[in-house]
Design a protein around this motif. Structure first.
Motif, PDB file in Angstrom:
ATOM      1  N   TYR A  45     120.927 -49.406 -12.624  1.00 36.82           N
ATOM      2  CA  TYR A  45     121.190 -48.442 -13.837  1.00 36.82           C
ATOM      3  C   TYR A  45     121.556 -49.255 -15.082  1.00 36.82           C
TER       4      TYR A  45
ATOM      5  N   ARG B  92     119.964 -45.960 -25.014  1.00 39.35           N
ATOM      6  CA  ARG B  92     119.198 -45.527 -23.737  1.00 39.35           C
ATOM      7  C   ARG B  92     119.797 -45.788 -22.706  1.00 39.35           C
TER       8      ARG B  92
ATOM      9  N   CYS C 244     115.852 -48.472 -13.122  1.00 42.27           N
ATOM     10  CA  CYS C 244     114.859 -49.085 -12.457  1.00 42.27           C
ATOM     11  C   CYS C 244     114.787 -48.838 -10.930  1.00 42.27           C
TER      12      CYS C 244
ATOM     13  N   THR D 198     118.280 -46.881 -18.815  1.00 38.04           N
ATOM     14  CA  THR D 198     117.076 -47.105 -18.020  1.00 38.04           C
ATOM     15  C   THR D 198     117.406 -47.230 -16.789  1.00 38.04           C
TER      16      THR D 198
ATOM     17  N   ASN E 168     115.320 -43.314 -19.605  1.00 43.06           N
ATOM     18  CA  ASN E 168     113.870 -43.904 -19.162  1.00 43.06           C
ATOM     19  C   ASN E 168     113.830 -44.248 -17.772  1.00 43.06           C
ATOM     20  N   ILE E 169     112.747 -44.392 -17.263  1.00 46.67           N
ATOM     21  CA  ILE E 169     112.334 -44.874 -16.204  1.00 46.67           C
ATOM     22  C   ILE E 169     111.627 -45.990 -16.110  1.00 46.67           C
ATOM     23  N   VAL E 170     111.701 -46.944 -15.241  1.00 45.74           N
ATOM     24  CA  VAL E 170     110.850 -48.050 -15.013  1.00 45.74           C
ATOM     25  C   VAL E 170     110.493 -48.274 -13.375  1.00 45.74           C
TER      26      VAL E 170
ATOM     27  N   VAL F 187     120.498 -41.227 -18.288  1.00 51.41           N
ATOM     28  CA  VAL F 187     119.037 -41.876 -17.884  1.00 51.41           C
ATOM     29  C   VAL F 187     118.245 -41.219 -18.868  1.00 51.41           C
TER      30      VAL F 187
ATOM     31  N   ARG G 261     108.421 -42.082 -21.440  1.00 54.24           N
ATOM     32  CA  ARG G 261     109.334 -42.615 -21.091  1.00 54.24           C
ATOM     33  C   ARG G 261     109.694 -42.973 -19.809  1.00 54.24           C
TER      34      ARG G 261
END
Length: 407
Positions: free
Chosen positions: A121, A127, A131, A129, A196-198, A194, A231
């Motif tokens: 995180y 934001r 991962c 994000t 955004n997610i990658v 959270v 996102r």
């Protein structure tokens, strides 16, 4: 003098299969669970909607909290299933606020002994994000990537992928009306949950296509976790045959781990290039469904000192990407124990970025995050392998010492 010789390791016990958790299931998966306990097909659609809301919107961990569902059905669900999340076996916090969680997944079959994965995180002002990982280990063996030194164990299930976001929201106190668990980090500035997610954690997402696709369906559902597909970014090392399907079936943002502008070098850095060379990869990018200036492809380029960071390579990168709506993320190399690479000097990175920027491409230099806890890009590697390797080494050393003393 008595000598104590280490006993041979006992055979590993068979894993104890716990009741299955409903967390992470798709709507179809929840319907199947209801069918298992005898709920009629006519009733299941309504009950699926209720379960979905309680699990994904409110994040409840106990069926008894589902007050819109009858006590009889709650009891039947609790007898057969759980709402458990993966166990957080370790949490590391970087000096920059980045958090890395080591998650232990329960066994998914009689021969599976569970798996450990890492997710990260990254809090920022505008934001937060997350991962996430898509596989246990990796099969690509990219030479600059720590995860690539770990063998592939298996794909993560849809439920295990979704559960990473559920754990993060739980640890961040990001479910309405729920008290965060003891020790949780709760952002207090209103902008670091959270958002955004990658898919840039362990594994190659497009080698787990179905699991990733179904997880994205759950994550982006507006009645639950509600993360828009714009996102969510899926990063691939270049599995060309699946790129078009990614755009058509998932509709997320696309990131390409490029890292080189010549096939001979990319063959070394990203061995998958031998199967899908740069020309084929970029052609697939040009045909990515929905590609536009509003939906640009991100090209990731790790900066390796004296390897891929010259002015000539910056100009060739610009030439290769001509006509592709793109953003180029320059990633300072994050060192890990045993690597042979070094990070490019900062002035070299800035010079490379300037050439790309002047050609009309956004070329942000990604700020390294979580380096001190090996949570930065390319550093993830599950503790399972590290601990098992260490244990084997200690056992081998002990046996060697005992044999030497006995001779």
């Amino acid at each position: 003098m008595s000598l104590s010789v280490p006993a041979s390791p006992a055979p590993a016990a068979e894993p104890v299969l716990r009741p299955a958790s409903l967390v992470g299931r798709t709507r179809a998966g929840l319907s199947d669970a209801l069918a298992e306990i005898g709920v009629s097909e006519k009733e299941r659609r309504m009950r699926v909607g209720q379960l979905w809301n309680w699990i994904y919107h409110y994040g409840v961990r106990d069926f008894s909290a589902m007050t819109t569902i009858s006590k009889v059905l709650r009891a039947a669900l609790a007898e057969r299933f759980t709402l458990d999340l993966p166990e957080v076996t370790a949490e590391q916090v970087s000096s920059d606020g980045t958090r890395k969680w080591l998650l232990r997944m329960p066994p998914v079959g009689a021969r599976d002994r569970g798996a450990e994965i890492e997710c990260v995180y990254i809090p920022e002002v505008d934001r937060g994000t997350l991962c996430v990982s898509s596989q246990v280990g990796c099969t690509l063996s990219c030479t600059f990537c720590h995860t690539g030194t770990q063998r592939l164990v298996r794909n993560l299930t849809t439920e295990e992928i979704v559960a990473q976001l559920m754990v993060a929201r739980d640890r961040l106190g990001d479910f309405p009306g729920r008290t965060p668990p003891e020790g949780a980090f709760v952002p207090n500035d209103g902008g670091r949950f959270v958002s955004n997610i990658v898919f840039m954690g362990m594994g190659e997402p497009l080698y787990n296509f179905d699991g990733v696709r179904d997880a994205i369906d759950v994550i982006s559902d507006n009645e639950g976790l509600s993360l828009g597909r714009r996102r969510i970014t899926v990063s691939t090392s270049g599995v060309v045959p699946q790129i078009e399907a990614l755009g058509a079936e998932m509709g997320t943002m696309l990131a390409i781990s490029l890292h080189a502008v010549r096939d001979d070098l990319r063959n070394e850095l990203v061995p998958l290039n031998k199967k899908y060379p740069i020309r084929d990869l970029l052609e697939a990018c040009r045909n990515y469904p929905g590609l536009s200036n509003a939906k640009r492809i991100t090209f990731e380029y790790v900066m390796l000192k004296g390897v891929n960071d010259s002015d000539a390579e910056a100009r060739e990168l610009v030439r290769l990407l001509k006509g592709i709506p793109a953003k180029i993320n320059l990633i300072p190399f994050n060192p890990w124990p045993g690597t042979r690479y070094e990070c490019s000097d900062w002035d070299r990175i800035e010079r490379f970025s300037e050439i790309v920027y002047r050609a009309g491409y956004a070329s942000p230099v990604r700020t390294p995050r979580g380096r001190d806890i090996l949570a930065a890009c390319g550093q993830l590697k599950s503790e399972t392998e590290k601990l098992s390797a260490r244990a084997r080494l200690m056992l081998e050393q002990s046996e060697a010492e005992a044999a030497a003393l006995a001779s």
